[in-house]
Every structure is written in structure tokens, then in C-alpha cells.
Design an enzyme around this catalytic site. Structure first.
Site, PDB file in Angstrom:
ATOM      1  N   GLU A  91       0.821  -1.209   0.000  1.00 35.31           N
ATOM      2  CA  GLU A  91       0.000   0.000   0.000  1.00 35.31           C
ATOM      3  C   GLU A  91       0.859   1.265   0.000  1.00 35.31           C
ATOM      4  OE1 GLU A  91      -4.028  -1.340   2.360  1.00 35.31           O
ATOM      5  OE2 GLU A  91      -2.246  -1.029   3.549  1.00 35.31           O
ATOM      6  N   CYS A 115       6.742  -4.711  15.695  1.00 34.25           N
ATOM      7  CA  CYS A 115       6.488  -3.768  16.784  1.00 34.25           C
ATOM      8  C   CYS A 115       5.056  -4.012  17.274  1.00 34.25           C
ATOM      9  CB  CYS A 115       6.644  -2.331  16.292  1.00 34.25           C
ATOM     10  SG  CYS A 115       8.301  -1.961  15.674  1.00 34.25           S
ATOM     11  N   GLY A 164       6.933  -1.785   6.096  1.00 36.13           N
ATOM     12  CA  GLY A 164       8.308  -2.242   6.033  1.00 36.13           C
ATOM     13  C   GLY A 164       9.318  -1.354   6.727  1.00 36.13           C
ATOM     14  N   GLU A 165      10.517  -1.899   6.896  1.00 33.34           N
ATOM     15  CA  GLU A 165      11.633  -1.165   7.484  1.00 33.34           C
ATOM     16  C   GLU A 165      12.632  -0.859   6.369  1.00 33.34           C
ATOM     17  OE1 GLU A 165      12.751   0.399  10.265  1.00 33.34           O
ATOM     18  OE2 GLU A 165      14.533   0.684   9.026  1.00 33.34           O
ATOM     19  N   SER A 194      12.385   6.804   7.232  1.00 36.73           N
ATOM     20  CA  SER A 194      12.050   6.576   8.638  1.00 36.73           C
ATOM     21  C   SER A 194      12.486   5.176   9.052  1.00 36.73           C
ATOM     22  CB  SER A 194      10.535   6.729   8.822  1.00 36.73           C
ATOM     23  OG  SER A 194      10.176   6.506  10.169  1.00 36.73           O
ATOM     24  N   SER A 217      11.917   6.271  14.635  1.00 31.95           N
ATOM     25  CA  SER A 217      10.736   5.914  15.433  1.00 31.95           C
ATOM     26  C   SER A 217      11.201   5.518  16.824  1.00 31.95           C
ATOM     27  CB  SER A 217       9.987   4.768  14.754  1.00 31.95           C
ATOM     28  OG  SER A 217       9.515   5.197  13.489  1.00 31.95           O
ATOM     29  N   LEU A 218      11.097   6.441  17.746  1.00 33.34           N
ATOM     30  CA  LEU A 218      11.667   6.245  19.090  1.00 33.34           C
ATOM     31  C   LEU A 218      10.691   5.507  20.010  1.00 33.34           C
ATOM     32  CD1 LEU A 218      14.243   6.871  20.679  1.00 33.34           C
ATOM     33  CD2 LEU A 218      13.142   8.963  21.482  1.00 33.34           C
ATOM     34  N   ASN A 219       9.565   6.111  20.257  1.00 39.39           N
ATOM     35  CA  ASN A 219       8.421   5.439  20.898  1.00 39.39           C
ATOM     36  C   ASN A 219       8.583   5.058  22.371  1.00 39.39           C
ATOM     37  OD1 ASN A 219       7.221   5.638  18.386  1.00 39.39           O
ATOM     38  ND2 ASN A 219       7.769   3.564  17.797  1.00 39.39           N
ATOM     39  N   ASN A 293      -2.945   5.086  16.762  1.00 32.81           N
ATOM     40  CA  ASN A 293      -4.076   4.825  15.859  1.00 32.81           C
ATOM     41  C   ASN A 293      -4.573   3.412  16.090  1.00 32.81           C
ATOM     42  OD1 ASN A 293      -3.832   7.330  14.441  1.00 32.81           O
ATOM     43  ND2 ASN A 293      -2.052   6.477  13.407  1.00 32.81           N
TER      44      ASN A 293
HETATM   45  N1  SAH Z   1       9.806   0.818   9.927  1.00 31.27           N
HETATM   46  C1  SAH Z   1       9.954   2.240   9.756  1.00 31.27           C
HETATM   47  C2  SAH Z   1       8.952   2.793   8.778  1.00 31.27           C
HETATM   48  C3  SAH Z   1       7.500   2.679   9.213  1.00 31.27           C
HETATM   49  S1  SAH Z   1       7.018   4.221   9.752  1.00 31.27           S
HETATM   50  C4  SAH Z   1       9.875   2.913  11.100  1.00 31.27           C
HETATM   51  O1  SAH Z   1       9.608   2.245  12.097  1.00 31.27           O
HETATM   52  O2  SAH Z   1      10.141   4.109  11.201  1.00 31.27           O
HETATM   53  C5  SAH Z   1       5.575   3.928  10.601  1.00 31.27           C
HETATM   54  C6  SAH Z   1       5.480   4.886  11.764  1.00 31.27           C
HETATM   55  O3  SAH Z   1       4.187   4.726  12.339  1.00 31.27           O
HETATM   56  C7  SAH Z   1       6.486   4.589  12.845  1.00 31.27           C
HETATM   57  O4  SAH Z   1       6.966   5.796  13.380  1.00 31.27           O
HETATM   58  C8  SAH Z   1       5.654   3.873  13.899  1.00 31.27           C
HETATM   59  O5  SAH Z   1       6.199   4.059  15.173  1.00 31.27           O
HETATM   60  C9  SAH Z   1       4.305   4.501  13.730  1.00 31.27           C
HETATM   61  N2  SAH Z   1       3.190   3.630  14.086  1.00 31.27           N
HETATM   62  C10 SAH Z   1       3.089   2.310  13.898  1.00 31.27           C
HETATM   63  N3  SAH Z   1       1.910   1.849  14.341  1.00 31.27           N
HETATM   64  C11 SAH Z   1       1.231   2.922  14.795  1.00 31.27           C
HETATM   65  C12 SAH Z   1      -0.066   3.097  15.358  1.00 31.27           C
HETATM   66  N4  SAH Z   1      -0.889   2.072  15.519  1.00 31.27           N
HETATM   67  N5  SAH Z   1      -0.438   4.333  15.711  1.00 31.27           N
HETATM   68  C13 SAH Z   1       0.394   5.384  15.506  1.00 31.27           C
HETATM   69  N6  SAH Z   1       1.613   5.282  14.968  1.00 31.27           N
HETATM   70  C14 SAH Z   1       2.039   4.061  14.627  1.00 31.27           C
END
Ligand code: SAH
Length: 344
Positions: A91, A115, A164-165, A194, A217-219, A293
């Protein structure tokens, strides 16, 4: 044997033209028609005599990822579902925002990182995308949104934030980035890669790719929580990741974007905000807070509004640029972490 012309780099195309005993300007025309006029077949190259189009088509074709479904959200976000030549699906999303039109593209079919909060991970990993399949998301979307006879490309930004990564598909992503720069002539400064934090690839990127922006993507703000949310953090631990980013070569004025998915009761406390301000010290940064989300079966919730605002306020008071990212396209599962391309 038929060859997909989009598989080839510029120099490979030049070689093919030479081998076919054609003058070199035919190579320039070919590249122009594929990457500027978005021709989807050799037959469309009307600048070429019919006989040439016919003979060339005996051996070569212009590959296209195939549109399966296009969904439009009430907020203007659009999601495109593509079928690849081997029937796998991916997508892409376009997100309009004032003057901007951002294209969010996929780099892999599925994702191996798993994740906890991300729906794409639930599909598992199918395969890496080829460089042309990455670039073709741009070409096909441009074809669909640009009215005929208009030369204007409307996409203003590209983000590798789909499925994907990207840094686990390093060679194809780097190849795709060069094609965006050289063939499509899209400015690398408007492209963001990213990553979840693949340390060796982060170190290599600035030396191998055109000068794109980096998002991380720190989180989470500590090793334990981050490993719980993102298993890749066990392999590439937070402190090493932060060290790598501190040493990342940035030009004056450039910053690394940090994405932070906010999960109620997990990573959204005031202590987290304070710790975040600590660990990012010394890294020119911009922080994007993304309230979680939801998707069916997810174990997380987004924090309540006041908690999100407090988190932002704490970081702002420490002089960080911090934005709350209003998620778009939620109603069509086009928001961050909601892409899964019909896999069940
Ligand atoms: N693998 C790469 C590219 C994907 S980016 C990466 O991790 O950066 C997708 C982004 O959406 C990432 O920053 C991730 O942390 C965030 N993400 C994934 N699932 C999510 C969700 N359910 N709600 C909000 N953000 C989300």
C-alpha cells in the site's frame, strides 16, 4: 526472455541502447518517457517510430505495479493498494496538507520487526521490494493524480513510512533514492527515510544515499519499555542508537525527526516527557507525537487529550520543537501503523 526496463539504472539503460545499436539519444528519450511522462508501455512512446516501438517490445517492456483498490478518506487522504508481479500486495498513501502533498511509500511486503503497536508487523515479512517497485509507487500515483497533458508533478514530499523497514532493504532503498534524485529529479531534501533504528544502516546511509532526511521511530524513553514495544531494540539498544544519532552527520539547520507513538499507560507520563528531553540532548531534533491509531485487536489505547498536551508542554518548555501529529485517514486504515494490504 522479456526485460522490465524499470529494473535498470540509467547507465544500464544506456548500455542496452548501445547494444541494440540505437543512437544514445534514444536512451535519453526512454528515461524521459518512463520517469517524466510516466509511460506505462513502450507503445506510448510516440516520439519513437512505430517500427522501433514494435521491435523494442520484442525484448523489453515497461513494468507497472497494478492498482487493485483506491480508497479516499473523508479528510482527503487516499490509500492505494497495489499488486506486484508475483501477486504480493503493498500500500501507499497520499496525505494532502495545505500546499503539501505527501506520498507515504512502502519499502517491504510486510515487515519483520513486529512492533507491538503496528498492524503491518502482524502480516509478518514476505519480501523486500525491488528498487523499481519502490519508485513505481510514485510513478503510478503521479499518473493517477496528474490530469492528462499536465506536466506538473503534484507530490511535494515523499516519506518512507508505509509498510516495512527501509533500512532492512538498504540496497534497494538507496538505489530507489538515487532514481528519485537523478531520474525523477525529486529533491532528496523532500524525502524522509524513517527507521526503527537499524544502527549499522543509519551509519552507512549518509555515505551511500543522496542527502535525504532521517526520521527515527523512538516510541519509548528507556531500554525496557522500548524492547517491549519494539523487539529490534534488543539487538540495537537505545543507548547505542542515541550515540549513533548524536554522531550522525547533519548540516547546519538540519535536524533528525523523532516519531513517538503515544500509548496510554505505557510511554506517555510526565516522567517519560522529562526523560525524553534528557536523552535527546545534543541531537538537533524535531519531535512528532503520534497518538496511537487503533486497529482491531490492538492491546493499546491513545492517552487522553490533557495527557498528550502536558507531554508536549514539558518538551516545549525544554525548548524542543514538538508537534502533535493529527492522524489522517483513520477511517480507511491509512494512518501510521494501519497498513496491512488486505492480508489476513
Ligand atoms: N519501519 C519504519 C517505517 C515505518 S514508519 C519505522 O519504524 O520508522 C511507521 C510509523 O508509524 C512509525 O513511526 C511507527 O512508530 C508509527 N506507528 C506504527 N503503528 C502505529 C499506530 N498504531 N499508531 C500510531 N503510529 C504508529
Amino acid at each position: 526472455m522479456m526485460f522490465n526496463l524499470k529494473e535498470f539504472s540509467q547507465s544500464e539503460i544506456e548500455k542496452i541502447i548501445e547494444e541494440e545499436n540505437l543512437p544514445s539519444f534514444r536512451g535519453k528519450q526512454l528515461i524521459q518517457w518512463i520517469y517524466k511522462k510516466f509511460a506505462s508501455s513502450i507503445g506510448e512512446i510516440t516520439e519513437w517510430p512505430k517500427s522501433l516501438r514494435l521491435s523494442f517490445s520484442q525484448k523489453y517492456y515497461i513494468g507497472n505495479i497494478k492498482l487493485i483498490e483506491r480508497k479516499i478518506s473523508s479528510d482527503g487522504t487516499e490509500k492505494f493498494l497495489w499488486e506486484l508481479e508475483d501477486k504480493e500486495k503493498i500500500e501507499s498513501v497520499i496525505i494532502p496538507d495545505k500546499e503539501r502533498l505527501t506520498l507515504c511509500i512502502s519499502s517491504q511486503v510486510g515487515c519483520p520487526l513486529n512492533c507491538r503497536f503496528c498492524l503491518t508487523g502482524k502480516i509478518g515479512f514476505k519480501r523486500n521490494l525491488r528498487a523499481w517497485e519502490i519508485v513505481d509507487q510514485f510513478i503510478q500515483v503521479s499518473r493517477l493524480i496528474t490530469p492528462k497533458d499536465s506536466k506538473e508533478i503534484k507530490i511535494t514530499n515523499i516519506v518512507f513510512m508505509g509498510m516495512g523497514e527501509p533500512l532492512l532493504n538498504f540496497d534497494n532503498v538507496v538505489q530507489a533514492l538515487w532514481r528519485f534524485k537523478k531520474l525523477i529529479e525529486f529533491s532528496p531534501r523532500r524525502i524522509t527515510v524513517s527507521t526503527a533504528g537499524i544502527i549499522p544502516a543509519i551509519k552507512e546511509l549518509p555515505y551511500k544515499a543522496p542527502p535525504v532526511k532521517l526520521a527515527l521511530s523512538l516510541n519509548a524513553t528507556n531500554q525496557k519499555t522500548r524492547s517491549f514495544l519494539m523487539p529490534i531494540n534488543k539487538k540495537y539498544p537505545l543507548h547505542e542508537l542515541l550515540k549513533t544519532l548524536r554522531e550522525y552527520p547533519l548540516k547546519p539547520g538540519q535536524r533528525i525527526t523523532f516519531e513517538y507513538v503515544m500509548l496510554k499507560g505505557i510511554n506517555s507520563s510526565e516522567e517519560d516527557a522529562l526523560r525524553l528531553s534528557q536523552i535527546l540532548k545534543g541531537i538537533p531534533s524535531k519531535i512528532n507525537l503520534i497518538p496511537f491509531n487503533p486497529w482491531e485487536g490492538a492491546e493499546f489505547k491513545k492517552p487522553d487529550e490533557p495527557e498528550i498536551l502536558k507531554f508536549q508542554e514539558i518538551l516545549a518548555s525544554k525548548s524542543y520543537s514538538v508537534f502533535i501529529r493529527k492522524s489522517k485517514g483513520i477511517d480507511i486504515l491509512a494512518a501510521c501503523g494501519q497498513l496491512k494490504a488486505l492480508y489476513t
